[in-house]
Write a protein that holds these residues in place. Structure first.
Motif, PDB file in Angstrom:
ATOM      1  N   GLU A   1       0.790  -1.347   0.043  1.00  0.00           N
ATOM      2  CA  GLU A   1      -0.043  -0.001   0.114  1.00  0.00           C
ATOM      3  C   GLU A   1       0.761   1.254   0.077  1.00  0.00           C
ATOM      4  O   GLU A   1       0.633   2.373  -0.822  1.00  0.00           O
ATOM      5  CB  GLU A   1      -0.805  -0.042   1.077  1.00  0.00           C
ATOM      6  CG  GLU A   1      -1.882   1.092   1.062  1.00  0.00           C
ATOM      7  CD  GLU A   1      -2.844   1.014   2.181  1.00  0.00           C
ATOM      8  OE1 GLU A   1      -3.798   1.730   2.332  1.00  0.00           O
ATOM      9  OE2 GLU A   1      -2.817   0.464   3.187  1.00  0.00           O
ATOM     10  N   ILE A   2       1.928   1.316   0.821  1.00  0.00           N
ATOM     11  CA  ILE A   2       2.775   2.377   0.883  1.00  0.00           C
ATOM     12  C   ILE A   2       3.427   2.682  -0.521  1.00  0.00           C
ATOM     13  O   ILE A   2       3.572   3.876  -1.113  1.00  0.00           O
ATOM     14  CB  ILE A   2       3.926   2.217   1.693  1.00  0.00           C
ATOM     15  CG1 ILE A   2       3.299   2.250   3.482  1.00  0.00           C
ATOM     16  CG2 ILE A   2       5.084   3.211   1.756  1.00  0.00           C
ATOM     17  CD1 ILE A   2       3.921   1.801   4.495  1.00  0.00           C
ATOM     18  N   GLY A   3       3.797   1.672  -1.315  1.00  0.00           N
ATOM     19  CA  GLY A   3       4.609   1.664  -2.525  1.00  0.00           C
ATOM     20  C   GLY A   3       3.472   2.265  -3.588  1.00  0.00           C
ATOM     21  O   GLY A   3       3.905   3.064  -4.208  1.00  0.00           O
ATOM     22  N   HIS A   4       2.174   1.996  -3.611  1.00  0.00           N
ATOM     23  CA  HIS A   4       1.281   2.451  -4.398  1.00  0.00           C
ATOM     24  C   HIS A   4       1.148   3.964  -4.167  1.00  0.00           C
ATOM     25  O   HIS A   4       0.967   4.885  -5.090  1.00  0.00           O
ATOM     26  CB  HIS A   4      -0.068   1.717  -4.136  1.00  0.00           C
ATOM     27  CG  HIS A   4       0.075   0.295  -5.122  1.00  0.00           C
ATOM     28  ND1 HIS A   4       0.070   0.406  -6.435  1.00  0.00           N
ATOM     29  CD2 HIS A   4       0.025  -0.966  -4.779  1.00  0.00           C
ATOM     30  CE1 HIS A   4       0.297  -0.963  -7.040  1.00  0.00           C
ATOM     31  NE2 HIS A   4       0.181  -1.723  -5.772  1.00  0.00           N
ATOM     32  N   TYR A   5       1.023   4.095  -2.662  1.00  0.00           N
ATOM     33  CA  TYR A   5       0.961   5.680  -2.473  1.00  0.00           C
ATOM     34  C   TYR A   5       2.095   6.450  -2.994  1.00  0.00           C
ATOM     35  O   TYR A   5       2.154   7.700  -3.339  1.00  0.00           O
ATOM     36  CB  TYR A   5       0.995   5.948  -1.008  1.00  0.00           C
ATOM     37  CG  TYR A   5      -0.543   5.824  -0.484  1.00  0.00           C
ATOM     38  CD1 TYR A   5      -1.567   6.542  -1.000  1.00  0.00           C
ATOM     39  CD2 TYR A   5      -0.924   4.930   0.627  1.00  0.00           C
ATOM     40  CE1 TYR A   5      -2.879   6.577  -0.436  1.00  0.00           C
ATOM     41  CE2 TYR A   5      -2.279   4.704   0.977  1.00  0.00           C
ATOM     42  CZ  TYR A   5      -3.240   5.530   0.642  1.00  0.00           C
ATOM     43  OH  TYR A   5      -4.442   5.277   0.960  1.00  0.00           O
ATOM     44  N   ILE A   6       3.304   5.967  -2.899  1.00  0.00           N
ATOM     45  CA  ILE A   6       4.521   6.578  -3.327  1.00  0.00           C
ATOM     46  C   ILE A   6       4.518   6.585  -4.787  1.00  0.00           C
ATOM     47  O   ILE A   6       4.807   7.914  -5.426  1.00  0.00           O
ATOM     48  CB  ILE A   6       5.803   5.716  -3.091  1.00  0.00           C
ATOM     49  CG1 ILE A   6       6.260   5.852  -1.414  1.00  0.00           C
ATOM     50  CG2 ILE A   6       7.025   6.387  -3.924  1.00  0.00           C
ATOM     51  CD1 ILE A   6       7.162   4.945  -0.915  1.00  0.00           C
ATOM     52  N   LEU A   7       3.792   5.793  -5.571  1.00  0.00           N
ATOM     53  CA  LEU A   7       3.721   6.005  -7.042  1.00  0.00           C
ATOM     54  C   LEU A   7       2.514   6.762  -7.502  1.00  0.00           C
ATOM     55  O   LEU A   7       2.048   7.046  -8.427  1.00  0.00           O
ATOM     56  CB  LEU A   7       3.674   4.361  -7.578  1.00  0.00           C
ATOM     57  CG  LEU A   7       4.699   3.574  -7.574  1.00  0.00           C
ATOM     58  CD1 LEU A   7       4.285   2.301  -7.958  1.00  0.00           C
ATOM     59  CD2 LEU A   7       5.760   4.195  -8.432  1.00  0.00           C
ATOM     60  N   GLU A   8       1.674   7.226  -6.423  1.00  0.00           N
ATOM     61  CA  GLU A   8       0.528   8.029  -6.575  1.00  0.00           C
ATOM     62  C   GLU A   8      -0.655   7.256  -7.159  1.00  0.00           C
ATOM     63  O   GLU A   8      -1.482   7.887  -7.821  1.00  0.00           O
ATOM     64  CB  GLU A   8       0.936   9.302  -7.235  1.00  0.00           C
ATOM     65  CG  GLU A   8       2.009  10.061  -6.411  1.00  0.00           C
ATOM     66  CD  GLU A   8       2.502  11.416  -7.173  1.00  0.00           C
ATOM     67  OE1 GLU A   8       1.921  11.698  -8.032  1.00  0.00           O
ATOM     68  OE2 GLU A   8       3.278  12.045  -6.549  1.00  0.00           O
TER      69      GLU A   8
END
Length: 144
Positions: free
Chosen positions: A100-107
């Protein structure tokens, strides 16, 4: 207040939930192994974009992306056992929080939001009682 579900029903629900969690990761991990590097290449390019609000060092996301298929298969297999089931359920939850954090970083906010039910699935599996471990004859539900 009495529960409307008996203990056996709850334990069966836990097994069904944990098997679903396992199959989810096994299919995801195996498909990444057979993607001929497309998974790694795609997300490496995405994380390397300069216009992201959070820019990570290349070694951090490249290492993590290389490990993801192995992690998914290992966690998927571990979830099939009753040995330390709660430990592996917690690892499942942490893994999906990291995704989830990775997808937030990728916006990719919609993708990040779609991961939340998987985290809730892990919490539900953690809360449900498990069957006795037949190897050590200790109750899994008393595991810390």
């Amino acid at each position: 207040m009495e529960s409307q579900f008996n203990l056996k029903t709850l334990k069966n629900a836990e097994i069904i939930l944990r098997c679903t969690m396992s199959i989810t990761l096994l299919v995801a991990g195996i498909s990444k192994f057979f993607s001929m590097g497309n998974f790694y290449n795609y997300y490496s390019k995405e994380f390397a974009k300069e216009d992201l609000r959070i820019n990570l060092p290349a070694f951090s996301f490249e290492t993590y992306l290389a490990l993801i298929p192995y992690l998914e298969v290992a966690i998927g297999i571990a979830l099939l056992t009753t040995l330390k089931r709660r430990l592996f359920i917690v690892i499942w939850i942490i893994y999906f929080i990291m995704l989830e954090i990775g997808h937030y970083i990728l916006e990719e906010f919609q993708s990040a939001n779609m991961i939340i039910p998987y985290i809730i699935m892990g919490v539900m599996a953690y809360l449900l009682p498990g069957y006795e471990n037949r190897i050590t004859k200790n109750s899994i539900s008393s595991e810390s």
